[in-house]
Design a protein around this motif. Structure first.
Motif, PDB file in Angstrom:
ATOM      1  N   GLU A 144      11.541   5.317  -1.059  1.00  0.00           N
ATOM      2  CA  GLU A 144      12.400   4.397   0.121  1.00  0.00           C
ATOM      3  C   GLU A 144      11.854   3.094   0.240  1.00  0.00           C
ATOM      4  O   GLU A 144      12.635   2.068   0.358  1.00  0.00           O
ATOM      5  CB  GLU A 144      12.271   5.125   1.519  1.00  0.00           C
ATOM      6  CG  GLU A 144      13.040   6.521   1.558  1.00  0.00           C
ATOM      7  CD  GLU A 144      11.896   7.698   1.155  1.00  0.00           C
ATOM      8  OE1 GLU A 144      10.988   7.322   0.905  1.00  0.00           O
ATOM      9  OE2 GLU A 144      12.731   8.956   0.885  1.00  0.00           O
ATOM     10  N   ASP A 145      10.676   2.842   0.092  1.00  0.00           N
ATOM     11  CA  ASP A 145       9.837   1.496   0.343  1.00  0.00           C
ATOM     12  C   ASP A 145      10.167   0.764  -0.809  1.00  0.00           C
ATOM     13  O   ASP A 145      10.445  -0.474  -0.849  1.00  0.00           O
ATOM     14  CB  ASP A 145       8.395   2.005   0.407  1.00  0.00           C
ATOM     15  CG  ASP A 145       7.867   2.458   1.898  1.00  0.00           C
ATOM     16  OD1 ASP A 145       8.630   1.995   2.686  1.00  0.00           O
ATOM     17  OD2 ASP A 145       7.126   3.189   1.789  1.00  0.00           O
ATOM     18  N   LYS A 146      10.109   1.558  -2.017  1.00  0.00           N
ATOM     19  CA  LYS A 146      10.430   0.681  -3.229  1.00  0.00           C
ATOM     20  C   LYS A 146      12.082   0.266  -3.214  1.00  0.00           C
ATOM     21  O   LYS A 146      12.402  -0.906  -3.579  1.00  0.00           O
ATOM     22  CB  LYS A 146      10.396   1.396  -4.615  1.00  0.00           C
ATOM     23  CG  LYS A 146       8.819   1.806  -4.705  1.00  0.00           C
ATOM     24  CD  LYS A 146       8.509   2.589  -6.228  1.00  0.00           C
ATOM     25  CE  LYS A 146       7.209   2.785  -6.426  1.00  0.00           C
ATOM     26  NZ  LYS A 146       6.945   3.379  -7.655  1.00  0.00           N
ATOM     27  N   GLU A 147      12.889   1.187  -2.661  1.00  0.00           N
ATOM     28  CA  GLU A 147      14.182   0.855  -2.788  1.00  0.00           C
ATOM     29  C   GLU A 147      14.450  -0.618  -1.746  1.00  0.00           C
ATOM     30  O   GLU A 147      15.152  -1.036  -1.954  1.00  0.00           O
ATOM     31  CB  GLU A 147      15.085   2.172  -2.097  1.00  0.00           C
ATOM     32  CG  GLU A 147      16.720   1.915  -2.053  1.00  0.00           C
ATOM     33  CD  GLU A 147      17.201   2.791  -1.566  1.00  0.00           C
ATOM     34  OE1 GLU A 147      18.424   2.995  -1.410  1.00  0.00           O
ATOM     35  OE2 GLU A 147      16.484   4.087  -0.977  1.00  0.00           O
ATOM     36  N   ALA A 155       0.781  -1.181  -0.041  1.00  0.00           N
ATOM     37  CA  ALA A 155      -0.031   0.029  -0.081  1.00  0.00           C
ATOM     38  C   ALA A 155       0.898   1.493   0.074  1.00  0.00           C
ATOM     39  O   ALA A 155       0.415   2.483  -0.193  1.00  0.00           O
ATOM     40  CB  ALA A 155      -0.891  -0.150   1.254  1.00  0.00           C
ATOM     41  N   LYS A 156       2.110   1.097   0.217  1.00  0.00           N
ATOM     42  CA  LYS A 156       3.083   2.322   0.055  1.00  0.00           C
ATOM     43  C   LYS A 156       3.511   2.490  -1.124  1.00  0.00           C
ATOM     44  O   LYS A 156       3.812   1.730  -2.043  1.00  0.00           O
ATOM     45  CB  LYS A 156       4.388   1.869   1.162  1.00  0.00           C
ATOM     46  CG  LYS A 156       3.892   1.438   2.404  1.00  0.00           C
ATOM     47  CD  LYS A 156       5.135   1.304   3.417  1.00  0.00           C
ATOM     48  CE  LYS A 156       4.861   0.752   4.702  1.00  0.00           C
ATOM     49  NZ  LYS A 156       5.965   0.398   5.539  1.00  0.00           N
ATOM     50  N   LEU A 182       4.300  -3.701  -7.033  1.00  0.00           N
ATOM     51  CA  LEU A 182       2.829  -3.300  -7.616  1.00  0.00           C
ATOM     52  C   LEU A 182       2.243  -2.652  -6.129  1.00  0.00           C
ATOM     53  O   LEU A 182       2.415  -3.230  -5.192  1.00  0.00           O
ATOM     54  CB  LEU A 182       2.121  -4.361  -8.014  1.00  0.00           C
ATOM     55  CG  LEU A 182       0.823  -4.088  -8.855  1.00  0.00           C
ATOM     56  CD1 LEU A 182       1.158  -3.067  -9.864  1.00  0.00           C
ATOM     57  CD2 LEU A 182       0.204  -5.295  -9.201  1.00  0.00           C
ATOM     58  N   VAL A 183       1.832  -1.390  -6.567  1.00  0.00           N
ATOM     59  CA  VAL A 183       1.131  -0.524  -5.302  1.00  0.00           C
ATOM     60  C   VAL A 183      -0.421  -0.847  -5.269  1.00  0.00           C
ATOM     61  O   VAL A 183      -1.160  -0.847  -6.263  1.00  0.00           O
ATOM     62  CB  VAL A 183       1.458   0.882  -5.415  1.00  0.00           C
ATOM     63  CG1 VAL A 183       0.709   1.611  -4.451  1.00  0.00           C
ATOM     64  CG2 VAL A 183       3.080   1.133  -5.430  1.00  0.00           C
ATOM     65  N   LYS A 184      -0.782  -1.156  -4.080  1.00  0.00           N
ATOM     66  CA  LYS A 184      -2.484  -1.381  -3.918  1.00  0.00           C
ATOM     67  C   LYS A 184      -2.976  -0.061  -3.792  1.00  0.00           C
ATOM     68  O   LYS A 184      -2.392   0.972  -3.376  1.00  0.00           O
ATOM     69  CB  LYS A 184      -2.696  -2.214  -2.667  1.00  0.00           C
ATOM     70  CG  LYS A 184      -2.284  -3.394  -2.646  1.00  0.00           C
ATOM     71  CD  LYS A 184      -2.582  -4.244  -1.217  1.00  0.00           C
ATOM     72  CE  LYS A 184      -2.074  -5.527  -0.963  1.00  0.00           C
ATOM     73  NZ  LYS A 184      -2.191  -5.959   0.432  1.00  0.00           N
ATOM     74  N   PRO A 185      -4.025   0.211  -4.208  1.00  0.00           N
ATOM     75  CA  PRO A 185      -5.123  -0.827  -4.869  1.00  0.00           C
ATOM     76  C   PRO A 185      -4.442  -1.055  -6.403  1.00  0.00           C
ATOM     77  O   PRO A 185      -4.164   0.015  -7.040  1.00  0.00           O
ATOM     78  CB  PRO A 185      -6.319  -0.141  -4.973  1.00  0.00           C
ATOM     79  CG  PRO A 185      -6.217   1.054  -4.760  1.00  0.00           C
ATOM     80  CD  PRO A 185      -5.077   1.376  -4.014  1.00  0.00           C
TER      81      PRO A 185
END
Length: 226
Positions: free
Chosen positions: A85-88, A80-81, A99-102
């Motif tokens: 930084e989260d992708k990294e 959901a993020k 893949l980001v929700k939704p």
């Protein structure tokens, strides 16, 4: 048959993704957390994993690292993020895609197909046999007894798909999606034409199977009773 592992603690996501993947011909295993996922991977051969980031016991990053150390399969992280930084962190863990929700189930399908092509994963059962008829997906040959038959590519893929799941009914839309792809601009008559050609070819060659029309729905392949 290509096998996908879905790992998510949200039962709605598990159900949604499972339904869409099963409809286009994938076999699906489900797990609600990382520990369950590792148990599935110990017992079953999976070709790709779809992993949620936010889960109890073991988050998706940790699970991705574990899978990467033990198995050579592609991984897609769901989260959901949407922060860089989260992708990294995801890519540092070893994920192949993100893949980001939704998300749209069709987009997940695109990404799964692209990753499987990149990893060049052939289904474990690339040879299918019904009676005296054998299809070999590595050579794209059909063998009936001592005869070898070479079909046009789409006819082969359609017959292989139906034969890999006998007695299962597929709508024309599902067949178009799986054989011709989501961006195909033709219509349902394409499926009917290819089915007609397959019937004409094989009705004279073998009684091992029949492709039957299910009125108002689509088609199924039925093996002869041995």
């Amino acid at each position: 048959m290509t096998t996908i592992l879905i790992v998510d603690d949200d039962p709605n996501i598990l159900k949604l993704v499972s339904v869409h993947l099963t409809e286009v011909g994938y076999k699906v295993f489900k797990a609600e957390n990382g520990n369950e996922a590792l148990e599935v991977l110990e017992k079953e051969k999976c070709d790709l994993a779809v992993v949620d980031v936010m889960m109890p016991y073991m988050d998706g990053y940790s699970l991705t690292k574990e899978i990467r150390e033990l198995y050579d399969i592609p991984i897609i992280l769901l989260t959901a993020k949407n922060q860089i930084e989260d992708k990294e962190q995801g890519f540092q863990s070893g994920t192949d895609d993100y893949l980001v929700k939704p998300f749209e189930p069709k987009e997940l399908l695109f990404r799964i197909k692209a990753l499987l092509r990149r990893y060049d994963k052939q289904p474990a059962d690339s040879i299918i046999t019904i009676g005296n008829t054998t299809l070999n997906k590595k050579s794209y040959e059909v063998h009936i007894g001592n005869r070898t038959i070479l079909l046009p590519l789409k006819e082969f893929e359609l017959l292989y798909f139906l034969m890999s799941q006998p007695k299962q009914v597929f709508t024309r839309d599902h067949l178009i999606e799986h054989i011709w792809g989501l961006d195909f601009e033709g219509d349902e008559r394409t499926v009917d034409v290819h089915i007609k050609r397959l019937r004409e070819r094989f009705s004279k060659l073998t009684d091992d199977f029949q492709i039957k029309t299910v009125r108002g729905i689509g088609y199924l392949l039925e093996a002869a009773q041995g």
